[in-house]
Each structure stands twice: as C-alpha cells, then as structure tokens.
Design an enzyme around this catalytic site. Sequence first.
Site, mmCIF file in Angstrom:
data_model
loop_
_atom_site.group_PDB
_atom_site.id
_atom_site.type_symbol
_atom_site.label_atom_id
_atom_site.label_comp_id
_atom_site.label_asym_id
_atom_site.label_seq_id
_atom_site.Cartn_x
_atom_site.Cartn_y
_atom_site.Cartn_z
ATOM 1 C CG HIS A 63 -2.025 -0.961 1.171
ATOM 2 N ND1 HIS A 63 -1.883 -2.268 1.539
ATOM 3 C CD2 HIS A 63 -3.305 -0.817 0.764
ATOM 4 C CE1 HIS A 63 -3.035 -2.903 1.374
ATOM 5 N NE2 HIS A 63 -3.915 -2.041 0.904
ATOM 6 C CE LYS A 67 -3.699 -0.652 4.690
ATOM 7 N NZ LYS A 67 -4.910 -0.020 5.202
#
Length: 172
Positions: A63, A67
């Site tokens: 990600h 994140k």
Amino acid sequence: TSVILGTTGHDENEYLFIKEAAENVAIVKAMNFSIGVNALFALTEQLSNLLDDNFDVEIFEMHHKHKVDAPSGTAIALGEAAAKGRSVDLSDVGVRGRDGITGARKKGEIGFTSLRGGEVVGDHSVVFAGESELIELTHNASSRGIFSKGAIFTAHVTSGKSVSSPPTTLPT
C-alpha cells in the site's frame, strides 16, 4: 437505515463498539468493498481447501506510504480465508514479519509480508508454493473508485434490511 463500514485497523474496543451498535442498526462491515477482492477471498478459501498443507501459503500486500496498519485488513481477511479453507484458526498458524534467523518454515503456516511505499492503492497476492510448482492469485487496485462502487452496491442491497436480516456479502 444501514451502515456500510469499510475501514480497517480497529482495536478491540472499537470492534466491541461496532458489535454493540449492530444490535440497533444493520451494519455491513467488510475489510474491502472491491468486488474483485471479494472474488479473491472466495478463490483463496477454495484453493486452500483444495490443496493440502504441503503447499505453503504466503500473503503479500503493498500500500501507499501513508497507510498506518500492517498487515492490511484485506491481507488479514485473505489469511482468514486461507485458514478457513484448511479448517484451522489463523491465530494458530499466522506468521507476520519474518526477520533474522527464524528457522525453517513450519508446515501449515500462513505467512504475511507487508510493503509500504509511493502511492500504491492496494496490491494483494496469495501464493501457494508447493514442490516444483507455485500458484499465485493477485489483485491490483489502481483506483480507490472500486471501493466506493462496491460500497454503493452493498448499500443498495442492504437498503430496507432490518437488524435481524442475514448478513449481506458482495457477489463472488
């Protein structure tokens, strides 16, 4: 009224609050509302059931650099799907963040690797590694719009459902 909840990284108290709220309002909680990811959940469970524990299971996810939770809720849900397919509890077989001298891999483990960087929306792969063969299931999200499409679909399906209605899932 129904609540569509697609956030991850909740602590135990927050999960308890969600569960209590679900006694008064219909709540659909999903780790990921992408229809493709929900198909990946189903395929992971099916393949895990089909293959024995001579196939090692590894879950990779990447990600964006902002994140804050790792592994992602989607990765955990993939691990739960793999564990369910093998009729085991993920808390008994899940291994996160191998580093250093860890010893040989134990049979039946479900491993997780989390990567963070750049602007990656969300990439997930489940690898089944056997002797002389490897099977890989992958989903790459290139737009956050897929999550809202799945959430809107779910909102339409749950519209008018009572708290006692059976849980709604995305099509797989």
